[in-house]
Design an enzyme around this catalytic site. Structure first.
Site, short mmCIF file in Angstrom:
data_model
loop_
_atom_site.label_atom_id
_atom_site.label_comp_id
_atom_site.label_asym_id
_atom_site.label_seq_id
_atom_site.Cartn_x
_atom_site.Cartn_y
_atom_site.Cartn_z
N HIS A 1 -18.09 -21.51 -30.35
CA HIS A 1 -19.52 -21.87 -29.55
C HIS A 1 -19.12 -23.23 -29.06
O HIS A 1 -18.67 -24.14 -30.03
CB HIS A 1 -19.77 -20.91 -30.09
CG HIS A 1 -20.36 -21.12 -31.45
ND1 HIS A 1 -22.03 -21.36 -32.24
CD2 HIS A 1 -20.08 -21.72 -32.48
CE1 HIS A 1 -21.91 -21.99 -33.27
NE2 HIS A 1 -20.18 -21.81 -33.24
N CYS B 1 -24.30 -23.92 -24.73
CA CYS B 1 -23.32 -22.18 -25.15
C CYS B 1 -23.06 -21.50 -23.48
O CYS B 1 -21.32 -21.33 -23.11
CB CYS B 1 -23.78 -21.69 -25.91
SG CYS B 1 -26.17 -20.88 -25.15
N HIS C 1 -28.39 -17.64 -27.17
CA HIS C 1 -27.25 -18.04 -27.63
C HIS C 1 -26.02 -17.39 -27.23
O HIS C 1 -25.77 -16.25 -27.34
CB HIS C 1 -26.97 -18.81 -29.47
CG HIS C 1 -26.02 -20.05 -29.84
ND1 HIS C 1 -25.28 -20.72 -28.62
CD2 HIS C 1 -25.25 -19.29 -30.33
CE1 HIS C 1 -25.21 -21.32 -30.19
NE2 HIS C 1 -24.19 -20.51 -30.23
#
Length: 393
Positions: A366, A306, A354
């Site tokens: 993402h 990520c 994240h």
């Protein structure tokens, strides 16, 4: 006849009203299934969150492992350098010992002791000045030999101590690296267990959704059947009323009243989101990598995690972000997750585990987790902890 007309009209109206007023209730099974689906979706969200957290831990451990590997390499180079210095010190010590030894052998071969030789050399002086000159020279030779031998010994001991320290540090680094590898394996095992549970939950959700879709199809068929019956009843009522009017002896004016029901669409507040050129560039660049697989520690188009995706995308517009999501969380201007604009970074967790890029329209792009690819997902502010604005007009 008027009574007959009135009778037909009232009968038809009652029939139509009765059918129209009959409510259609959702079956208890449908209501229960919707609750089950909601609960299963929450369970899936929890599993995905845990997987993202584990992926983040693995990415951090990979970064730590790379640093340890570099430190071990540096430590090995230092050990080699120190060993070389020890060898040189030993050679210098041995060489000086050999010279000193040869000098003693030469004196002893003449059947004299070194002290006696030095004494004879002093006594053979022609005058007092020569005596002191020779004495000073002999003293300097002896002191120099002793000091040099002592210095070489001390240097050798110091180098050996340094080598021992370096070896101990090297062993500690290797131990840390081994512990880190063990931790990585444990994280991967935990992740596999969660992925199994996630697969079960996703299968359960699919079954529930299929069941709900079947129930809704049945209810839709029932609704259409009711509407059709209502339409036919209304047509029959109108036909009976027209027939009664035709049979009425006296002419009557027929007034047709058409009740138009205006259905206003619910007001939707659409936010016209505008993006700056830089934000547009960031979003366009990020979309290029849709479909790229998630890879632990990935920072290139060969595979992204990520934070690897966000740092790679922003670097292409001249903005260098830290490597991992928890460090990226401290960059830029802090904003509420509900006040984001296109190009803003959005984070889950504190510290973040994240990160993604908000692209507008209630969506963000993402790299979700292992087994998935870079993609666009629905953005729900309630599921995000914080957001940062790194692009400014």
């Amino acid at each position: 006849m008027i009574k007959k007309l009135f009778k037909y009209t009232v009968t038809a109206a009652i029939l139509a009203t009765t059918i129209q007023g009959t409510p259609t209730f959702a079956s208890p099974a449908t209501s229960a299934t919707q609750k089950q689906i909601s609960a299963t979706k929450n369970q899936i969200d929890d599993f995905e969150t845990k997987i993202q957290q584990l992926d983040n831990r693995i990415s951090i451990s990979i970064e730590t492992s790379e640093k340890l590997t570099e430190q071990i390499k540096t430590q090995q180079e230092k050990i080699v350098e120190t060993q070389a210095e020890i060898e040189e010190a030993k050679k210098s010590l041995d060489a000086h010992k050999e010279v000193y030894s040869e000098r003693l052998k030469s004196i002893q071969s003449e059947g004299k002791q070194s002290i006696v030789t030095y004494a004879e050399l002093l006594l053979s002086s022609g005058n007092l000045s020569e005596f002191f000159t020779r004495f000073s020279a002999i003293s300097n030779i002896m002191e120099s030999d002793n000091a040099l031998l002592k210095g070489l010994n001390e240097k050798e001991q110091a180098l050996k101590a340094a080598e021992e320290k370096l070896n101990n540090e090297y062993d500690q680094l290797k131990k840390s690296q081994d512990q880190l590898a063990t931790e990585q394996r444990k994280i991967e095992e935990d992740k596999k267990e969660i992925e199994k549970a996630l697969a079960v939950a996703e299968n359960k959700l699919q079954n529930q959704q299929d069941q709900l879709a079947q129930q809704q199809a049945q209810e839709e068929a029932q609704r259409k059947a009711q509407e059709e019956a209502q339409r036919k009843a209304q047509e029959e009522a109108r036909r009976q009323a027209q027939l009664a009017q035709q049979q009425h002896a006296q002419p009557a004016k027929r007034q047709s009243v058409s009740n138009k029901t205006s259905l206003s669409a619910p007001s939707v507040n659409v936010s016209n989101e505008t993006t700056s050129a830089t934000a547009s560039n960031v979003i366009a660049i990020a979309k290029r990598y849709m479909g790229i697989p998630y890879v632990w520690g990935g920072t290139t188009p060969n595979g992204f995690d990520c934070s690897g995706l966000t740092s790679y995308v922003f670097r292409q517009v001249g903005i260098n972000l830290p490597r991992v999501s928890r460090d990226q969380q401290s960059v830029g201007t802090k904003i509420s997750p509900s006040q984001v604009q296109p190009g803003d970074l959005v984070f889950r967790g504190s510290p973040a585990y994240h990160v993604g890029i908000y692209i507008g329209g209630g969506q963000y792009i993402h790299a979700p987790q292992t087994g998935d690819v870079v993609k666009i997902s629905t953005y729900n502010p309630a599921k995000f902890t914080s957001a940062s604005r790194v692009l400014h007009p």
